[in-house]
Design a protein around this motif. Sequence first.
Motif, PDB file in Angstrom:
ATOM      1  N   GLY A 207      30.168  49.250  36.796  1.00  0.00           N
ATOM      2  CA  GLY A 207      31.886  49.666  37.096  1.00  0.00           C
ATOM      3  C   GLY A 207      32.131  49.089  36.087  1.00  0.00           C
ATOM      4  O   GLY A 207      31.581  49.422  34.261  1.00  0.00           O
ATOM      5  N   GLU A 208      33.483  49.287  36.071  1.00  0.00           N
ATOM      6  CA  GLU A 208      34.524  49.222  34.722  1.00  0.00           C
ATOM      7  C   GLU A 208      34.914  48.135  34.492  1.00  0.00           C
ATOM      8  O   GLU A 208      35.752  47.201  35.383  1.00  0.00           O
ATOM      9  CB  GLU A 208      35.415  50.747  34.746  1.00  0.00           C
ATOM     10  N   MET A 209      34.636  47.545  33.109  1.00  0.00           N
ATOM     11  CA  MET A 209      35.428  45.937  33.089  1.00  0.00           C
ATOM     12  C   MET A 209      37.100  46.482  32.491  1.00  0.00           C
ATOM     13  O   MET A 209      37.095  47.553  31.426  1.00  0.00           O
ATOM     14  CB  MET A 209      34.156  45.853  31.844  1.00  0.00           C
ATOM     15  N   HIS A 210      37.449  45.195  32.492  1.00  0.00           N
ATOM     16  CA  HIS A 210      39.560  45.606  32.154  1.00  0.00           C
ATOM     17  C   HIS A 210      39.281  43.780  31.936  1.00  0.00           C
ATOM     18  O   HIS A 210      39.268  43.322  31.374  1.00  0.00           O
ATOM     19  CB  HIS A 210      40.442  45.493  33.650  1.00  0.00           C
ATOM     20  N   ALA A 211      40.117  44.025  30.815  1.00  0.00           N
ATOM     21  CA  ALA A 211      40.804  43.272  29.541  1.00  0.00           C
ATOM     22  C   ALA A 211      40.889  42.049  30.929  1.00  0.00           C
ATOM     23  O   ALA A 211      42.081  42.231  31.646  1.00  0.00           O
ATOM     24  CB  ALA A 211      41.915  43.780  28.924  1.00  0.00           C
ATOM     25  N   GLY A 212      40.594  40.804  30.177  1.00  0.00           N
ATOM     26  CA  GLY A 212      40.246  39.671  31.206  1.00  0.00           C
ATOM     27  C   GLY A 212      40.110  39.199  31.724  1.00  0.00           C
ATOM     28  O   GLY A 212      40.243  38.437  32.662  1.00  0.00           O
ATOM     29  N   ASP A 213      39.180  40.547  32.762  1.00  0.00           N
ATOM     30  CA  ASP A 213      37.942  40.463  34.032  1.00  0.00           C
ATOM     31  C   ASP A 213      37.088  39.115  33.374  1.00  0.00           C
ATOM     32  O   ASP A 213      36.730  38.158  32.543  1.00  0.00           O
ATOM     33  CB  ASP A 213      37.239  41.370  33.552  1.00  0.00           C
ATOM     34  N   ILE A 214      36.687  38.330  34.248  1.00  0.00           N
ATOM     35  CA  ILE A 214      35.914  36.816  34.243  1.00  0.00           C
ATOM     36  C   ILE A 214      34.470  37.752  35.023  1.00  0.00           C
ATOM     37  O   ILE A 214      34.694  38.419  36.396  1.00  0.00           O
ATOM     38  CB  ILE A 214      36.496  35.776  35.181  1.00  0.00           C
TER      39      ILE A 214
END
Length: 241
Positions: A207-214
């Motif tokens: 999946g796609e990681m977004h900025a700020g994800d943990i």
Amino acid sequence: MAGNPHWDHHVSGAADAVAAISASVEPVAPPPSVRAALFARISEMPQESAETPASTSASSDEEDFAAAGAAPVEPEREAVSVGASPASGWGPRRWFTLAASLAAVLVLGFGAVTVSQLVSPPASVVALRSIEQAPDAQSASTTLPDGTVATAHWSPSTGQSVLVTDGMPELAADKTYELWFVRGETPIAAGTFEPDEAGKATAVLQGEMHAGDIIAVTVEPAGGSPDGKPSTAPVVAVATA
């Protein structure tokens, strides 16, 4: 090898070593390419050529013997072999080469999988290399009280993220580790992984990681959470912001 007994111990040593190795490893059929390469090598070796007896004329020999009378007879000497003749092409070096080739086939028989893994590394390793080589590569780590280390690697330009662990505890057979992107208050499933005996793993997050994800890890039933939501509290949580 009858003409070259001093090479016996080389061939016997190679055969013993292969036998010892093969006895401790699950046999795996060698790929067809290995067998083809061996026979190709054997076919390139010079083969022993048949000796062509010199032609004689019966009539002329009879006339010569009649004219010369009885010829003195010399005692026959026992032939002593001192090694393969140049015409045979099968000297000690050729025999040793053949023995080494056979040993290589046996070793490659059970080592084919390992060699294949070296030539074609796992997708997770390829992804990690791609991230590390990207100009915008980033990483973050966390160390747990038991000494477990988890490091997240990601790159916006490649769109990939990988979690590398060391020291993850072994789970029961009916359990697995599951990855999550925790976006705000929402956990998003990102695949499962199984560490090796040392607790090491390199796992690609799906999946796609977004900025700020943990990037989090939970313990779930084998195959992953059945309802797509974490059933336990995270055992690993790596903040990326």
